[in-house]
Design an enzyme around this catalytic site. Sequence first.
Site, short mmCIF file in Angstrom:
data_model
loop_
_atom_site.label_atom_id
_atom_site.label_comp_id
_atom_site.label_asym_id
_atom_site.label_seq_id
_atom_site.Cartn_x
_atom_site.Cartn_y
_atom_site.Cartn_z
N GLY A 14 0.77 -1.23 0.00
CA GLY A 14 0.00 0.00 0.00
C GLY A 14 0.80 1.28 0.00
CG ASN A 16 1.50 3.37 -5.81
OD1 ASN A 16 1.86 4.43 -6.30
ND2 ASN A 16 2.09 2.22 -6.08
NE ARG A 65 -13.55 -11.34 -13.60
CZ ARG A 65 -12.74 -11.20 -14.64
NH1 ARG A 65 -11.49 -11.56 -14.55
NH2 ARG A 65 -13.19 -10.73 -15.77
CG MET A 90 -1.42 -7.95 -6.58
SD MET A 90 -0.53 -7.06 -7.88
CE MET A 90 0.29 -8.42 -8.69
NE ARG A 91 -9.10 -11.99 -7.64
CZ ARG A 91 -10.22 -12.70 -7.67
NH1 ARG A 91 -11.34 -12.22 -7.21
NH2 ARG A 91 -10.23 -13.90 -8.20
CG ASN A 107 -3.90 -0.38 -12.60
OD1 ASN A 107 -3.76 -0.59 -11.40
ND2 ASN A 107 -3.22 -1.07 -13.51
CG HIS A 109 1.60 -1.58 -15.39
ND1 HIS A 109 1.34 -2.85 -14.91
CD2 HIS A 109 2.59 -1.72 -16.31
CE1 HIS A 109 2.15 -3.71 -15.50
NE2 HIS A 109 2.91 -3.06 -16.36
N GLY A 143 -8.99 -4.75 -21.03
CA GLY A 143 -7.72 -5.45 -21.23
C GLY A 143 -6.81 -5.36 -20.01
CD GLU A 174 4.66 2.22 -9.03
OE1 GLU A 174 3.59 1.97 -8.47
OE2 GLU A 174 5.51 1.34 -9.28
C1 GRF Z 1 3.23 -0.99 -7.60
O1 GRF Z 1 4.45 -1.17 -8.26
C2 GRF Z 1 2.11 -0.81 -8.58
O2 GRF Z 1 2.50 -0.12 -9.73
C3 GRF Z 1 1.80 -2.24 -8.92
O3 GRF Z 1 1.90 -2.93 -7.71
C4 GRF Z 1 2.80 -2.25 -6.84
C5 GRF Z 1 2.06 -1.95 -5.59
O4 GRF Z 1 2.85 -1.40 -4.60
N1 GRF Z 1 0.52 -2.32 -9.58
P1 GRF Z 1 2.17 -0.77 -3.31
O5 GRF Z 1 1.25 -1.83 -2.69
O6 GRF Z 1 1.41 0.46 -3.72
O7 GRF Z 1 3.31 -0.45 -2.38
#
Ligand code: GRF
Length: 213
Positions: A14, A16, A65, A90-91, A107, A109, A143, A174
């Site tokens: 977490g 981000n 799902r 992660m889904r 999102n 990435h 996608g 990020e």
């Molecule tokens: C980050 O690199 C994000 O881009 C990816 O998963 C990671 C998550 O990191 N989708 P965090 O849980 O925000 O520390």
Amino acid sequence: MSRVRVGVLASGGGTNLQALIDATQDPAFPAEIVVVLSDRRDAGALVRAERAGIEARWLPRGGGRAAHEAAIVAALRAQAVAWVALAGYMRIVGDGLLDAFPGKVLNIHPSLLPAFPGLHAQRQALEHGVRVAGATVHLVDAGTDTGPILVQGAVPVLPEDDEATLAVRILTVEHRIYPLALRWVTEGRLVGVEGRRAVWRLPEGAAPFVFGA
Ligand code: GRF
């Protein structure tokens, strides 16, 4: 002035989410995070949300799902959320969520999309020998990491990098670009999408990219 209500979905540590919490704690920020949902009971993101006084809920995956997404949508609607931010979720999200919040799911990435979508983006970058890596905030479509690009952050790849060191460097951008993107979308600065391209109306001098360490 009332702020735009945002829900966050996260599966991991977490960081981000923390960057978004930190940014939105400024009352002048146009959005506030009102609920954090996780498919993992042990997600650090849930702890971070609780610490910030934000509703934090574990929604287990059991039941398939469609049922899981219905539970997510119900929890987001209960908080009258207008935007949804995936932050290390992660889904793959499906129609259940996308139809409930059309064009309103973000999102992040860890690559300069459209390069290296999917899992292990940092490993893919190293394997390809790219000299510049980074991260992308994008709108989510059906996608995997294919939606319109909103903001990107770039960092160098150093000769001694491994997956872990590159991931840490990418995370630093990020944490800069996600709050930026959230600010602009919730200020209504996303004019639309033309083809694959997101069209911004940004403040004078602002640019939808950053160059990091
Ligand atoms: C980050 O690199 C994000 O881009 C990816 O998963 C990671 C998550 O990191 N989708 P965090 O849980 O925000 O520390």
